[in-house]
Scaffold this motif. Structure first.
Motif, PDB file in Angstrom:
ATOM      1  N   ALA A  29       0.831  -1.207   0.000  1.00 40.17           N
ATOM      2  CA  ALA A  29       0.000   0.000   0.000  1.00 40.17           C
ATOM      3  C   ALA A  29       0.865   1.256   0.000  1.00 40.17           C
ATOM      4  O   ALA A  29       0.574   2.223  -0.719  1.00 40.17           O
ATOM      5  N   ARG A  30       1.942   1.245   0.773  1.00 40.92           N
ATOM      6  CA  ARG A  30       2.814   2.422   0.839  1.00 40.92           C
ATOM      7  C   ARG A  30       3.554   2.651  -0.475  1.00 40.92           C
ATOM      8  O   ARG A  30       3.803   3.799  -0.855  1.00 40.92           O
ATOM      9  N   GLU A  31       3.908   1.573  -1.173  1.00 44.94           N
ATOM     10  CA  GLU A  31       4.575   1.733  -2.454  1.00 44.94           C
ATOM     11  C   GLU A  31       3.658   2.396  -3.477  1.00 44.94           C
ATOM     12  O   GLU A  31       4.111   2.950  -4.468  1.00 44.94           O
ATOM     13  N   HIS A  32       2.351   2.334  -3.251  1.00 50.47           N
ATOM     14  CA  HIS A  32       1.381   3.002  -4.119  1.00 50.47           C
ATOM     15  C   HIS A  32       0.977   4.364  -3.564  1.00 50.47           C
ATOM     16  O   HIS A  32       0.010   4.969  -4.035  1.00 50.47           O
ATOM     17  N   GLY A  33       1.702   4.833  -2.561  1.00 45.31           N
ATOM     18  CA  GLY A  33       1.405   6.139  -1.989  1.00 45.31           C
ATOM     19  C   GLY A  33       0.259   6.136  -1.005  1.00 45.31           C
ATOM     20  O   GLY A  33      -0.283   7.188  -0.670  1.00 45.31           O
ATOM     21  N   GLY A  34      -0.138   4.971  -0.522  1.00 45.12           N
ATOM     22  CA  GLY A  34      -1.274   4.877   0.398  1.00 45.12           C
ATOM     23  C   GLY A  34      -0.872   4.309   1.744  1.00 45.12           C
ATOM     24  O   GLY A  34       0.301   4.287   2.110  1.00 45.12           O
ATOM     25  N   SER A  56      -2.353   8.878  -9.936  1.00 47.07           N
ATOM     26  CA  SER A  56      -1.342   7.854 -10.133  1.00 47.07           C
ATOM     27  C   SER A  56      -0.017   8.283  -9.526  1.00 47.07           C
ATOM     28  O   SER A  56       0.396   9.432  -9.689  1.00 47.07           O
ATOM     29  N   PRO A  57       0.687   7.367  -8.794  1.00 44.04           N
ATOM     30  CA  PRO A  57       2.001   7.714  -8.240  1.00 44.04           C
ATOM     31  C   PRO A  57       2.994   8.127  -9.316  1.00 44.04           C
ATOM     32  O   PRO A  57       3.954   8.832  -9.043  1.00 44.04           O
ATOM     33  N   ALA A  58       2.770   7.691 -10.562  1.00 43.81           N
ATOM     34  CA  ALA A  58       3.699   8.050 -11.636  1.00 43.81           C
ATOM     35  C   ALA A  58       3.740   9.557 -11.847  1.00 43.81           C
ATOM     36  O   ALA A  58       4.768  10.122 -12.210  1.00 43.81           O
ATOM     37  N   HIS A  59       2.599  10.230 -11.590  1.00 41.17           N
ATOM     38  CA  HIS A  59       2.573  11.673 -11.745  1.00 41.17           C
ATOM     39  C   HIS A  59       3.423  12.361 -10.688  1.00 41.17           C
ATOM     40  O   HIS A  59       4.092  13.343 -10.959  1.00 41.17           O
ATOM     41  N   SER A  60       3.387  11.820  -9.477  1.00 42.14           N
ATOM     42  CA  SER A  60       4.141  12.457  -8.396  1.00 42.14           C
ATOM     43  C   SER A  60       5.634  12.278  -8.578  1.00 42.14           C
ATOM     44  O   SER A  60       6.424  13.046  -8.054  1.00 42.14           O
ATOM     45  N   LEU A  61       6.051  11.234  -9.337  1.00 41.20           N
ATOM     46  CA  LEU A  61       7.478  11.024  -9.543  1.00 41.20           C
ATOM     47  C   LEU A  61       8.113  12.166 -10.317  1.00 41.20           C
ATOM     48  O   LEU A  61       9.292  12.453 -10.192  1.00 41.20           O
ATOM     49  N   ALA A  62       7.292  12.830 -11.148  1.00 43.14           N
ATOM     50  CA  ALA A  62       7.830  13.900 -11.980  1.00 43.14           C
ATOM     51  C   ALA A  62       7.863  15.235 -11.265  1.00 43.14           C
ATOM     52  O   ALA A  62       8.409  16.204 -11.773  1.00 43.14           O
ATOM     53  N   GLN A  63       7.280  15.310 -10.059  1.00 43.07           N
ATOM     54  CA  GLN A  63       7.218  16.571  -9.338  1.00 43.07           C
ATOM     55  C   GLN A  63       8.462  16.744  -8.480  1.00 43.07           C
ATOM     56  O   GLN A  63       8.873  15.836  -7.764  1.00 43.07           O
ATOM     57  N   VAL A  74       6.175   8.164   2.755  1.00 47.50           N
ATOM     58  CA  VAL A  74       6.119   6.781   3.205  1.00 47.50           C
ATOM     59  C   VAL A  74       6.964   5.865   2.350  1.00 47.50           C
ATOM     60  O   VAL A  74       7.537   4.889   2.829  1.00 47.50           O
ATOM     61  N   GLY A  75       7.060   6.166   1.052  1.00 51.67           N
ATOM     62  CA  GLY A  75       7.808   5.274   0.191  1.00 51.67           C
ATOM     63  C   GLY A  75       9.099   5.864  -0.305  1.00 51.67           C
ATOM     64  O   GLY A  75       9.883   5.174  -0.947  1.00 51.67           O
ATOM     65  N   ASN A  76       9.314   7.163  -0.060  1.00 49.80           N
ATOM     66  CA  ASN A  76      10.484   7.857  -0.582  1.00 49.80           C
ATOM     67  C   ASN A  76      10.644   7.625  -2.079  1.00 49.80           C
ATOM     68  O   ASN A  76      11.744   7.544  -2.604  1.00 49.80           O
ATOM     69  N   SER A  77       9.520   7.521  -2.815  1.00 44.56           N
ATOM     70  CA  SER A  77       9.570   7.149  -4.227  1.00 44.56           C
ATOM     71  C   SER A  77      10.026   8.282  -5.116  1.00 44.56           C
ATOM     72  O   SER A  77      10.168   8.103  -6.311  1.00 44.56           O
ATOM     73  N   SER A  78      10.272   9.489  -4.547  1.00 45.66           N
ATOM     74  CA  SER A  78      10.670  10.615  -5.371  1.00 45.66           C
ATOM     75  C   SER A  78      12.171  10.656  -5.632  1.00 45.66           C
ATOM     76  O   SER A  78      12.637  11.473  -6.381  1.00 45.66           O
ATOM     77  N   SER A 101       4.261  -9.612  -7.203  1.00 47.57           N
ATOM     78  CA  SER A 101       3.541  -8.469  -7.760  1.00 47.57           C
ATOM     79  C   SER A 101       4.192  -7.157  -7.348  1.00 47.57           C
ATOM     80  O   SER A 101       4.320  -6.233  -8.156  1.00 47.57           O
ATOM     81  N   LEU A 102       4.607  -7.069  -6.085  1.00 48.18           N
ATOM     82  CA  LEU A 102       5.256  -5.853  -5.585  1.00 48.18           C
ATOM     83  C   LEU A 102       6.527  -5.555  -6.372  1.00 48.18           C
ATOM     84  O   LEU A 102       6.753  -4.428  -6.815  1.00 48.18           O
ATOM     85  N   LEU A 103       7.361  -6.572  -6.568  1.00 48.36           N
ATOM     86  CA  LEU A 103       8.625  -6.372  -7.266  1.00 48.36           C
ATOM     87  C   LEU A 103       8.416  -6.136  -8.755  1.00 48.36           C
ATOM     88  O   LEU A 103       9.094  -5.303  -9.366  1.00 48.36           O
ATOM     89  N   ASP A 104       7.477  -6.848  -9.340  1.00 47.32           N
ATOM     90  CA  ASP A 104       7.209  -6.684 -10.770  1.00 47.32           C
ATOM     91  C   ASP A 104       6.750  -5.259 -11.063  1.00 47.32           C
ATOM     92  O   ASP A 104       7.281  -4.579 -11.951  1.00 47.32           O
ATOM     93  N   GLU A 105       5.782  -4.803 -10.308  1.00 40.34           N
ATOM     94  CA  GLU A 105       5.234  -3.463 -10.550  1.00 40.34           C
ATOM     95  C   GLU A 105       6.190  -2.372 -10.076  1.00 40.34           C
ATOM     96  O   GLU A 105       6.402  -1.372 -10.776  1.00 40.34           O
ATOM     97  N   GLY A 106       6.766  -2.555  -8.890  1.00 38.67           N
ATOM     98  CA  GLY A 106       7.625  -1.514  -8.325  1.00 38.67           C
ATOM     99  C   GLY A 106       8.914  -1.315  -9.093  1.00 38.67           C
ATOM    100  O   GLY A 106       9.278  -0.184  -9.430  1.00 38.67           O
ATOM    101  N   LEU A 107       9.623  -2.406  -9.398  1.00 38.20           N
ATOM    102  CA  LEU A 107      10.869  -2.277 -10.149  1.00 38.20           C
ATOM    103  C   LEU A 107      10.609  -1.895 -11.599  1.00 38.20           C
ATOM    104  O   LEU A 107      11.367  -1.128 -12.198  1.00 38.20           O
ATOM    105  N   GLY A 108       9.514  -2.412 -12.165  1.00 34.93           N
ATOM    106  CA  GLY A 108       9.175  -2.056 -13.536  1.00 34.93           C
ATOM    107  C   GLY A 108       8.897  -0.578 -13.690  1.00 34.93           C
ATOM    108  O   GLY A 108       9.229   0.025 -14.716  1.00 34.93           O
ATOM    109  N   ALA A 109       8.308   0.033 -12.667  1.00 34.80           N
ATOM    110  CA  ALA A 109       8.013   1.462 -12.722  1.00 34.80           C
ATOM    111  C   ALA A 109       9.282   2.300 -12.725  1.00 34.80           C
ATOM    112  O   ALA A 109       9.256   3.459 -13.131  1.00 34.80           O
ATOM    113  N   HIS A 110      10.397   1.713 -12.289  1.00 36.00           N
ATOM    114  CA  HIS A 110      11.667   2.431 -12.250  1.00 36.00           C
ATOM    115  C   HIS A 110      12.579   2.064 -13.419  1.00 36.00           C
ATOM    116  O   HIS A 110      13.779   2.348 -13.384  1.00 36.00           O
TER     117      HIS A 110
END
Length: 216
Positions: A29-34, A56-63, A74-78, A101-110
Protein backbone atom coordinates in the motif's frame (compact mmCIF):
# COMPACT_ATOMS: atom_id res chain seq x y z
CA UNK A 1 -3.16 -3.04 18.07
CA UNK A 2 -0.25 -0.50 17.91
CA UNK A 3 2.10 -3.35 16.94
CA UNK A 4 -0.26 -5.03 14.50
CA UNK A 5 1.81 -4.19 11.41
CA UNK A 6 5.20 -4.86 13.01
CA UNK A 7 7.11 -7.66 11.24
CA UNK A 8 7.57 -10.82 13.31
CA UNK A 9 4.99 -9.70 15.88
CA UNK A 10 2.28 -12.35 16.07
CA UNK A 11 -0.10 -13.80 18.64
CA UNK A 12 0.04 -17.23 17.03
CA UNK A 13 1.85 -20.14 18.62
CA UNK A 14 5.44 -20.91 17.52
CA UNK A 15 5.41 -22.22 13.99
CA UNK A 16 1.96 -20.79 13.33
CA UNK A 17 3.03 -17.56 11.65
CA UNK A 18 5.68 -14.87 11.37
CA UNK A 19 3.56 -11.72 11.36
CA UNK A 20 4.88 -10.83 7.90
CA UNK A 21 1.52 -10.92 6.10
CA UNK A 22 0.18 -7.58 7.33
CA UNK A 23 3.64 -5.98 7.10
CA UNK A 24 3.90 -6.94 3.43
CA UNK A 25 0.35 -5.67 2.76
CA UNK A 26 1.26 -2.35 4.34
CA UNK A 27 4.46 -2.17 2.28
CA UNK A 28 2.50 -2.72 -0.94
CA UNK A 29 0.00 0.00 0.00
CA UNK A 30 2.81 2.42 0.84
CA UNK A 31 4.58 1.73 -2.45
CA UNK A 32 1.38 3.00 -4.12
CA UNK A 33 1.40 6.14 -1.99
CA UNK A 34 -1.27 4.88 0.40
CA UNK A 35 -1.59 3.24 3.78
CA UNK A 36 -3.67 0.77 5.81
CA UNK A 37 -5.40 1.47 9.10
CA UNK A 38 -6.96 -1.03 11.50
CA UNK A 39 -9.45 -0.63 14.34
CA UNK A 40 -11.19 -3.12 16.61
CA UNK A 41 -14.94 -3.65 16.25
CA UNK A 42 -17.24 -3.52 19.29
CA UNK A 43 -18.69 -6.94 18.54
CA UNK A 44 -15.30 -8.55 17.97
CA UNK A 45 -12.94 -8.74 15.04
CA UNK A 46 -11.25 -5.84 13.30
CA UNK A 47 -11.93 -3.44 10.43
CA UNK A 48 -9.13 -2.70 7.94
CA UNK A 49 -9.28 0.43 5.77
CA UNK A 50 -7.01 0.73 2.73
CA UNK A 51 -6.33 4.28 1.53
CA UNK A 52 -4.87 4.85 -1.95
CA UNK A 53 -4.28 8.14 -3.77
CA UNK A 54 -6.72 9.06 -6.53
CA UNK A 55 -3.80 10.32 -8.64
CA UNK A 56 -1.34 7.85 -10.13
CA UNK A 57 2.00 7.71 -8.24
CA UNK A 58 3.70 8.05 -11.64
CA UNK A 59 2.57 11.67 -11.74
CA UNK A 60 4.14 12.46 -8.40
CA UNK A 61 7.48 11.02 -9.54
CA UNK A 62 7.83 13.90 -11.98
CA UNK A 63 7.22 16.57 -9.34
CA UNK A 64 10.27 18.14 -7.68
CA UNK A 65 10.40 17.65 -3.92
CA UNK A 66 12.62 18.97 -1.19
CA UNK A 67 14.93 16.69 0.74
CA UNK A 68 12.75 16.92 3.84
CA UNK A 69 9.65 16.01 1.84
CA UNK A 70 11.38 13.01 0.28
CA UNK A 71 12.67 11.76 3.60
CA UNK A 72 9.25 12.02 5.24
CA UNK A 73 7.27 10.32 2.47
CA UNK A 74 6.12 6.78 3.21
CA UNK A 75 7.81 5.27 0.19
CA UNK A 76 10.48 7.86 -0.58
CA UNK A 77 9.57 7.15 -4.23
CA UNK A 78 10.67 10.61 -5.37
CA UNK A 79 14.37 9.79 -5.21
CA UNK A 80 15.99 9.31 -8.63
CA UNK A 81 16.80 5.79 -9.72
CA UNK A 82 20.51 5.10 -10.34
CA UNK A 83 21.13 4.96 -14.08
CA UNK A 84 23.21 1.82 -13.57
CA UNK A 85 19.95 -0.06 -12.92
CA UNK A 86 17.76 1.24 -15.75
CA UNK A 87 17.12 -1.46 -18.32
CA UNK A 88 18.67 -4.36 -16.41
CA UNK A 89 16.78 -7.66 -16.44
CA UNK A 90 15.67 -9.06 -13.08
CA UNK A 91 14.34 -12.54 -12.37
CA UNK A 92 12.25 -12.87 -9.19
CA UNK A 93 11.85 -16.30 -7.58
CA UNK A 94 9.34 -16.24 -4.71
CA UNK A 95 6.35 -18.42 -3.87
CA UNK A 96 4.34 -15.47 -2.49
CA UNK A 97 2.27 -13.77 -5.17
CA UNK A 98 2.21 -10.50 -3.21
CA UNK A 99 6.01 -10.29 -3.26
CA UNK A 100 6.17 -11.10 -6.97
CA UNK A 101 3.54 -8.47 -7.76
CA UNK A 102 5.26 -5.85 -5.58
CA UNK A 103 8.63 -6.37 -7.27
CA UNK A 104 7.21 -6.68 -10.77
CA UNK A 105 5.23 -3.46 -10.55
CA UNK A 106 7.63 -1.51 -8.33
CA UNK A 107 10.87 -2.28 -10.15
CA UNK A 108 9.17 -2.06 -13.54
CA UNK A 109 8.01 1.46 -12.72
CA UNK A 110 11.67 2.43 -12.25
CA UNK A 111 12.82 1.18 -15.64
CA UNK A 112 13.92 -2.36 -14.74
CA UNK A 113 12.69 -5.34 -16.78
CA UNK A 114 11.20 -7.94 -14.42
CA UNK A 115 10.15 -11.57 -14.87
CA UNK A 116 8.68 -13.65 -12.05
CA UNK A 117 8.58 -17.34 -11.15
CA UNK A 118 7.08 -19.24 -8.22
CA UNK A 119 9.32 -22.33 -8.48
CA UNK A 120 12.98 -22.98 -9.23
CA UNK A 121 11.98 -25.08 -12.24
CA UNK A 122 9.98 -22.21 -13.72
CA UNK A 123 12.83 -19.78 -13.08
CA UNK A 124 15.31 -22.15 -14.72
CA UNK A 125 13.14 -22.33 -17.84
CA UNK A 126 12.98 -18.55 -18.03
CA UNK A 127 16.71 -18.02 -17.58
CA UNK A 128 17.58 -20.69 -20.14
CA UNK A 129 15.66 -18.72 -22.78
CA UNK A 130 17.12 -15.28 -22.11
CA UNK A 131 19.89 -13.81 -19.92
CA UNK A 132 19.18 -11.95 -16.68
CA UNK A 133 21.38 -9.53 -14.78
CA UNK A 134 20.03 -10.23 -11.28
CA UNK A 135 18.21 -13.03 -9.48
CA UNK A 136 16.07 -12.15 -6.44
CA UNK A 137 15.46 -15.46 -4.68
CA UNK A 138 13.49 -16.21 -1.52
CA UNK A 139 15.43 -18.27 1.02
CA UNK A 140 12.38 -20.30 2.10
CA UNK A 141 10.22 -21.59 -0.73
CA UNK A 142 6.96 -23.34 0.14
CA UNK A 143 5.80 -23.90 -3.44
CA UNK A 144 5.22 -27.48 -4.71
CA UNK A 145 8.50 -27.47 -6.68
CA UNK A 146 11.49 -29.69 -5.97
CA UNK A 147 13.40 -26.99 -4.08
CA UNK A 148 12.46 -25.50 -0.72
CA UNK A 149 15.89 -24.15 0.23
CA UNK A 150 16.61 -20.87 -1.55
CA UNK A 151 20.32 -21.55 -1.97
CA UNK A 152 19.66 -24.87 -3.69
CA UNK A 153 16.99 -23.23 -5.84
CA UNK A 154 19.37 -20.43 -6.83
CA UNK A 155 22.09 -22.96 -7.67
CA UNK A 156 19.63 -24.78 -9.95
CA UNK A 157 18.72 -21.53 -11.69
CA UNK A 158 22.37 -20.49 -12.06
CA UNK A 159 23.19 -23.85 -13.62
CA UNK A 160 20.53 -23.21 -16.25
CA UNK A 161 21.88 -19.71 -16.87
CA UNK A 162 25.01 -20.95 -18.58
CA UNK A 163 27.88 -18.51 -18.96
CA UNK A 164 25.79 -15.39 -18.21
CA UNK A 165 25.39 -15.77 -14.44
CA UNK A 166 23.25 -13.10 -12.76
CA UNK A 167 23.98 -11.43 -9.44
CA UNK A 168 22.12 -13.23 -6.65
CA UNK A 169 20.19 -11.44 -3.92
CA UNK A 170 18.43 -13.57 -1.32
CA UNK A 171 15.16 -12.35 0.21
CA UNK A 172 14.42 -13.53 3.74
CA UNK A 173 12.06 -12.88 6.62
CA UNK A 174 14.72 -14.02 9.06
CA UNK A 175 16.99 -11.61 10.89
CA UNK A 176 20.00 -10.49 8.86
CA UNK A 177 23.07 -9.22 10.69
CA UNK A 178 23.84 -5.83 9.11
CA UNK A 179 27.56 -6.49 9.72
CA UNK A 180 27.37 -9.71 7.69
CA UNK A 181 25.03 -8.75 4.86
CA UNK A 182 26.63 -11.07 2.31
CA UNK A 183 26.82 -14.83 2.32
CA UNK A 184 29.83 -17.09 1.70
CA UNK A 185 28.86 -17.29 -1.98
CA UNK A 186 29.01 -13.50 -2.29
CA UNK A 187 25.23 -13.12 -2.55
CA UNK A 188 23.54 -10.19 -0.83
CA UNK A 189 20.59 -10.42 1.56
CA UNK A 190 17.38 -8.38 1.52
CA UNK A 191 15.28 -8.55 4.67
CA UNK A 192 11.48 -8.72 4.44
CA UNK A 193 9.37 -6.66 4.65
CA UNK A 194 11.08 -4.17 2.35
CA UNK A 195 10.35 -1.16 0.17
CA UNK A 196 11.18 -0.89 -3.49
CA UNK A 197 13.82 1.72 -2.62
CA UNK A 198 15.49 -0.86 -0.37
CA UNK A 199 15.68 -3.24 -3.34
CA UNK A 200 17.07 -0.53 -5.62
CA UNK A 201 19.70 0.45 -3.05
CA UNK A 202 21.00 -3.07 -2.49
CA UNK A 203 20.99 -3.80 -6.23
CA UNK A 204 22.88 -0.60 -6.97
CA UNK A 205 25.52 -1.50 -4.39
CA UNK A 206 25.82 -5.03 -5.77
CA UNK A 207 26.20 -3.87 -9.37
CA UNK A 208 28.73 -1.17 -8.46
CA UNK A 209 30.84 -3.70 -6.54
CA UNK A 210 30.59 -6.16 -9.42
CA UNK A 211 31.65 -3.48 -11.90
CA UNK A 212 34.64 -2.47 -9.79
CA UNK A 213 35.64 -6.11 -9.43
CA UNK A 214 35.56 -6.67 -13.19
CA UNK A 215 37.65 -3.54 -13.78
CA UNK A 216 40.35 -4.85 -11.47
Amino acid sequence: MPRLFDPFYTTKRPGGGTGLGLSICLSIAREHGGTIQAEPLPGGGSAFSVYLPAESPAHSLAQPVSKSDADSSVGNSSRPVPTVLVGIRVLVLDDEESIRSLLDEGLGAHGLKVSCASTAEEAARLISNQPYDALLCDLRLKSPGSFSDGRSAAAHVLAAAGSHRPLVIYMTGEYVDPNAATGPDGAAFLQKPFRILDVLAIMREAFVLARHGSEK
